[in-house]
Motif scaffolding. Structure first.
Motif, PDB file in Angstrom:
ATOM      1  N   ARG A  75       0.859  -1.233   0.081  1.00 11.60           N
ATOM      2  CA  ARG A  75       0.035   0.223  -0.014  1.00 11.60           C
ATOM      3  C   ARG A  75       0.901   1.423   0.229  1.00 11.60           C
ATOM      4  NH1 ARG A  75      -5.133  -0.227   1.154  1.00 11.60           N
ATOM      5  NH2 ARG A  75      -5.015   1.726   2.692  1.00 11.60           N
ATOM      6  N   GLN A  78       1.800   1.298  -3.433  1.00  9.67           N
ATOM      7  CA  GLN A  78       0.469   1.921  -4.217  1.00  9.67           C
ATOM      8  C   GLN A  78       0.596   3.553  -4.314  1.00  9.67           C
ATOM      9  OE1 GLN A  78      -1.216  -1.822  -3.470  1.00  9.67           O
ATOM     10  NE2 GLN A  78      -2.537  -0.638  -4.274  1.00  9.67           N
ATOM     11  N   LEU A  80      -1.048   4.485  -1.596  1.00  7.55           N
ATOM     12  CA  LEU A  80      -2.745   4.901  -0.599  1.00  7.55           C
ATOM     13  C   LEU A  80      -2.119   5.147   0.897  1.00  7.55           C
ATOM     14  CD1 LEU A  80      -4.074   1.488  -1.625  1.00  7.55           C
ATOM     15  CD2 LEU A  80      -5.014   4.368  -2.735  1.00  7.55           C
ATOM     16  N   SER A  81      -0.876   4.871   1.266  1.00  8.18           N
ATOM     17  CA  SER A  81      -0.797   4.711   2.637  1.00  8.18           C
ATOM     18  C   SER A  81       0.430   5.531   2.455  1.00  8.18           C
ATOM     19  CB  SER A  81      -0.530   3.178   3.096  1.00  8.18           C
ATOM     20  OG  SER A  81      -0.302   3.210   4.603  1.00  8.18           O
ATOM     21  N   LYS A 103       0.610   6.067  -9.633  1.00 12.83           N
ATOM     22  CA  LYS A 103      -0.578   5.727  -9.778  1.00 12.83           C
ATOM     23  C   LYS A 103      -0.605   5.177 -11.249  1.00 12.83           C
ATOM     24  CE  LYS A 103      -2.531   7.340  -5.724  1.00 12.83           C
ATOM     25  NZ  LYS A 103      -3.691   8.328  -5.226  1.00 12.83           N
ATOM     26  N   VAL A 108      -3.149  -2.698  -9.786  1.00 14.27           N
ATOM     27  CA  VAL A 108      -3.004  -3.679  -8.742  1.00 14.27           C
ATOM     28  C   VAL A 108      -4.155  -3.764  -8.570  1.00 14.27           C
ATOM     29  CG1 VAL A 108      -1.584  -1.236  -7.579  1.00 14.27           C
ATOM     30  CG2 VAL A 108      -4.106  -1.348  -7.469  1.00 14.27           C
ATOM     31  N   PRO A 110      -5.526  -5.513  -5.235  1.00 14.65           N
ATOM     32  CA  PRO A 110      -6.024  -5.473  -4.290  1.00 14.65           C
ATOM     33  C   PRO A 110      -6.217  -7.127  -3.056  1.00 14.65           C
ATOM     34  CG  PRO A 110      -7.418  -3.901  -4.782  1.00 14.65           C
ATOM     35  CD  PRO A 110      -6.877  -4.696  -5.756  1.00 14.65           C
ATOM     36  N   ASP A 112      -7.872  -7.244  -0.411  1.00 15.89           N
ATOM     37  CA  ASP A 112      -9.423  -7.761  -0.006  1.00 15.89           C
ATOM     38  C   ASP A 112     -10.039  -6.596  -1.662  1.00 15.89           C
ATOM     39  OD1 ASP A 112      -9.232  -7.723   3.150  1.00 15.89           O
ATOM     40  OD2 ASP A 112      -8.537  -5.829   2.841  1.00 15.89           O
ATOM     41  N   SER A 114     -11.810  -5.428  -4.180  1.00 16.49           N
ATOM     42  CA  SER A 114     -12.902  -4.024  -4.548  1.00 16.49           C
ATOM     43  C   SER A 114     -12.810  -3.437  -5.766  1.00 16.49           C
ATOM     44  CB  SER A 114     -11.506  -2.530  -4.270  1.00 16.49           C
ATOM     45  OG  SER A 114     -10.366  -2.683  -5.011  1.00 16.49           O
ATOM     46  N   ASP A 116     -16.659  -3.373  -8.227  1.00 15.63           N
ATOM     47  CA  ASP A 116     -16.832  -2.465  -7.857  1.00 15.63           C
ATOM     48  C   ASP A 116     -18.512  -2.829  -8.737  1.00 15.63           C
ATOM     49  OD1 ASP A 116     -19.469  -0.481  -8.294  1.00 15.63           O
ATOM     50  OD2 ASP A 116     -17.756   0.739  -9.127  1.00 15.63           O
ATOM     51  N   ASP A 117     -19.694  -2.922  -6.814  1.00 14.97           N
ATOM     52  CA  ASP A 117     -20.230  -4.185  -7.024  1.00 14.97           C
ATOM     53  C   ASP A 117     -21.861  -3.701  -7.893  1.00 14.97           C
ATOM     54  OD1 ASP A 117     -19.011  -5.989  -5.414  1.00 14.97           O
ATOM     55  OD2 ASP A 117     -19.592  -5.139  -4.080  1.00 14.97           O
ATOM     56  N   ASP A 118     -21.579  -1.934  -8.206  1.00 17.15           N
ATOM     57  CA  ASP A 118     -22.638  -1.883  -8.816  1.00 17.15           C
ATOM     58  C   ASP A 118     -22.733  -1.754 -10.292  1.00 17.15           C
ATOM     59  OD1 ASP A 118     -23.903  -0.915  -6.079  1.00 17.15           O
ATOM     60  OD2 ASP A 118     -22.627   1.136  -6.639  1.00 17.15           O
ATOM     61  N   LEU A 119     -21.365  -2.011 -10.733  1.00 19.74           N
ATOM     62  CA  LEU A 119     -20.977  -2.244 -12.163  1.00 19.74           C
ATOM     63  C   LEU A 119     -21.592  -4.069 -12.629  1.00 19.74           C
ATOM     64  CD1 LEU A 119     -18.439   0.367 -12.086  1.00 19.74           C
ATOM     65  CD2 LEU A 119     -21.220   0.831 -13.081  1.00 19.74           C
ATOM     66  N   TYR A 128     -13.032   1.680 -14.659  1.00 20.15           N
ATOM     67  CA  TYR A 128     -11.951   1.877 -14.514  1.00 20.15           C
ATOM     68  C   TYR A 128     -10.891   2.513 -15.236  1.00 20.15           C
ATOM     69  CZ  TYR A 128      -7.767   0.379 -11.101  1.00 20.15           C
ATOM     70  OH  TYR A 128      -7.555   0.408  -9.572  1.00 20.15           O
ATOM     71  N   ARG A 175      -8.070  -5.924 -14.651  1.00 20.26           N
ATOM     72  CA  ARG A 175      -9.090  -4.435 -13.817  1.00 20.26           C
ATOM     73  C   ARG A 175      -7.245  -4.109 -13.901  1.00 20.26           C
ATOM     74  NH1 ARG A 175     -11.784  -2.172  -8.663  1.00 20.26           N
ATOM     75  NH2 ARG A 175      -9.684  -2.773  -7.605  1.00 20.26           N
TER      76      ARG A 175
END
Ligand SMILES: Nc1ncnc2c1ncn2[C@@H]1O[C@H](COP(=O)(O)OP(=O)(O)O)[C@@H](O)[C@H]1O
Ligand SMILES: [Mg+2]
Lengths: 331, 256
Positions: A75, A78, A80-81, A103, A108, A110, A112, A114, A116-119, A128, A175
């Motif tokens: 992270r 990447q 992110l952190s 970026k 990447v 990850p 966990d 991630s 997109d559940d809506d798509l 993306y 992705r």
């Protein structure tokens, strides 16, 4: 598959050679360099002053048990952190200064998921791609070739929820590839998958690797590291405790023979004492003794104490040798 | 560092719009049903017992307030339940900021999307009101549009601030009962606050919705407003402040 040649990074512009490049004595330039990297979460020291140099085009694995600090390192690379201290340079760009450019050359996947559940499956890729500023026509072409490559075409208009675990993981990697990344970062790409699904992902990753993409991955599967990584950094409690080519590393530290001794409960203590008397180095994990560099004479004696298996040492053995604990431990 | 939002915020807006397109029908039914309910229950129900308010029918009196509070509710729902889900459960923010789209872009995109939801819901309300002869578009329409956009922007930003610190969905109960519901009733939608105790009037003036209603009433009827410039500046200043705060709070939650 022709469109897929887009992924190919065969021609590279020569990059400024870093110092460590010379010291590593290898032809390839360093593409990700970490110096004195520290990560704290409050009072918890997750990454404790770690250095690493990852070479352009190599497969590099961070190997270690849960909680070792692998994800924290990913992270930070990447962007992110934020780093607590130290520095990371990715492809000549300094972390914390040039994050957007870093970026844009990373892909990447990850730990966990991630997605997109809506798509839909296809939209997950095209939307993306839009985040990377890829024009919609080329995004669609790219998405379609990726769906083909990852054998997800039949699912293109489905929602994510209807995919199996293996398919989701493949889509996550697909992705990560929409922007033709120079570097692919995979945090435990096959954890929780059945062997067959895992095998499919390994094949895809090997194919990408052959096309010149730099792979950085974390894993606690030895087999995964052995297959995909030219070099591994073994991590434990926020430190890198060994670094090198997986087989060479094992060979150097443990030679070519290791032995396992399985005993009954009541014999366990006797066996332990006997091995101390014999002067062999060993570690106990569960009801099993792992014996390093076993001399033939000792093996003969040990056979009286239980079942002895002689085999080639593995990365797992090396980890136990270094830490006294198993890799898979800790859930 | 990437502290200022860029044009990439529109990509986040686009993503939300794309998702909206797959379920806009049930969403629009809600947008139409809600104003009808209020118009009948409050306007014709209560209004039937009243003579006139400031020289107009009660229904006409509450129409502009209903229009802006509908904007308020739409943006607040979107940027609490919707944004919270994307921020935490679905990890959408995290995957977006793994790309060249920055966190500031994400937050602005979400706020603009909440603003859009406010505009959609108020527009539907305007159409329903036109159908009942309660509203006639005219010179004030642009002002009304801008008022609703500012309202949506402000409440989206406020809702994202709340989402950024919310430990769970239940937490939004505080937001709705302590902030949104009082604003709905005490912002001058249903009755003027002139006759209330001074403390209530001051409290009311601190509520963004009061200023939205004040502006909306003027642009809707072309009369009744006072301190319009004040109200406009209030919405812009508080809206911008909350948007900046939202970005900070989301960063604090996500970037660890
Ligand atoms: N966001 C966080 N907040 C607090 N502690 C964290 C956070 N992320 C990781 N940690 C802790 O940091 C340590 C390293 O975690 P991580 O980098 O996820 O290791 P790994 O990926 O090797 O399992 C663990 O002790 C973990 O509990
Ligand atoms: Mg991890």
């Amino acid at each position: 598959m022709a469109a897929f040649a887009l992924l190919c990074k065969c021609t590279r512009t020569p990059r400024r050679a870093a110092l460590s490049n010379v010291s590593l004595g290898m032809g390839r330039p360093v593409i990700v360099e970490g110096r004195n990297v520290v990560k704290r979460y409050g009072s918890l020291l997750a990454v404790n002053d770690v250095d690493f140099s990852i070479l352009d085009g190599e497969g590099f694995g961070f190997l270690g048990p849960n909680g070792a600090g692998k994800t924290s390192v990913m992270r930070m690379i990447q962007r992110l952190s934020p780093l607590t201290s130290g520095s990371i340079v990715v492809d000549g760009k300094t972390a914390g200064v040039d994050d957007r450019n870093i970026k844009s050359i990373l892909g990447v996947a990850p730990q966990d998921e991630s997605l997109d559940d809506d798509l839909t499956v296809l939209q997950n890729l095209t939307v993306y791609a839009d985040y990377f500023g890829i024009p919609s026509k080329s995004a669609l072409d790219k998405a379609e070739s990726l769906l083909n490559f990852f054998e997800l075409n039949a699912k293109r208009d489905e929602k994510i929820r209807s995919l199996s675990g293996g398919m989701r993981r493949r889509l996550l990697i697909a992705r990560a590839l929409v922007n033709d990344p120079k570097i692919l970062i995979l945090d435990e790409p096959t954890t929780g998958l059945d062997p067959q699904a895992r095998m499919v992902i390994w094949e895809k990753l090997e194919s990408l690797h052959r096309q010149g993409v730099t792979l950085i991955l974390t894993t606690h599967y030895m087999e995964e590291a052995a297959r995909l990584c030219g070099r591994v950094a073994i991590m434990d409690m926020g430190k890198i405790i060994a670094l090198g080519h997986p087989a060479t590393l094992v060979e150097e530290r443990l030679g070519s023979v290791a032995a396992e001794l399985h005993t009954d409960e009541e014999m366990a203590d006797t066996a332990g004492k006997a091995m101390k008397d014999l002067g062999v180095t060993f570690e106990k994990t569960g009801s099993r003794y792992l014996i390093f560099h076993p001399p033939d004479t000792a093996l003969e004696k040990l056979k009286q104490l239980g079942t002895v298996t002689v085999r080639r040492p593995t990365l797992e053995d090396l980890f136990i040798h270094l830490t006294g604990r198993g890799l898979a431990g800790g859930g | 560092m990437m502290n200022f939002p860029t044009h990439r915020a529109l990509k986040v807006w686009k993503r939300n719009f794309l998702v909206y397109l797959t379920h806009y029908r049930p969403s629009l039914v809600g947008n139409i049903g809600e104003p009808l309910l209020y118009l009948f229950a409050m306007g014709y129900g209560i209004g039937g017992y009243l003579q006139t308010m400031n020289g107009m029918s009660y229904t006409q009196y509450i129409a502009p307030g209903l229009m802006v509070t509908s904007a308020m509710y739409s943006s607040v729902f979107e940027c609490t339940f919707g944004s919270y889900t994307r921020m935490t459960v679905q990890r959408t923010y995290e995957s977006v900021i793994s790309t060249p789209v920055s966190l500031a872009d994400v937050v602005l995109g979400e706020i603009l999307w909440g603003t859009t939801k406010a505009l959609i819901s108020s527009s539907v309300m305007a159409l329903v009101m036109m159908g009942f002869g309660l509203y006639t578009p005219g010179a004030g329409s642009l002002g009304l549009f801008i008022t609703i956009a500012m309202t949506g922007f402000l409440f989206s930003s406020a809702a994202i601030c709340f989402s950024a610190v919310a430990p769970s969905y239940e937490f939004f109960n505080y937001f709705f009962t302590l902030f949104i519901a009082p604003m709905f009733f005490l912002s001058g939608v249903f009755f003027p606050l002139d006759n209330f105790h001074e403390a209530v009037r001051w409290a009311s003036l601190a509520m963004p919705a009061t200023h939205s209603v004040n502006l909306a009433r003027w642009f809707f009827h072309g009369e009744g407003g006072a301190g319009l410039l004040h109200s406009g500046l209030f919405l812009v200043a508080v809206g911008t402040g909350l948007a900046v705060l939202a970005t900070r709070l989301v960063r604090k939650r996500i970037v660890i």
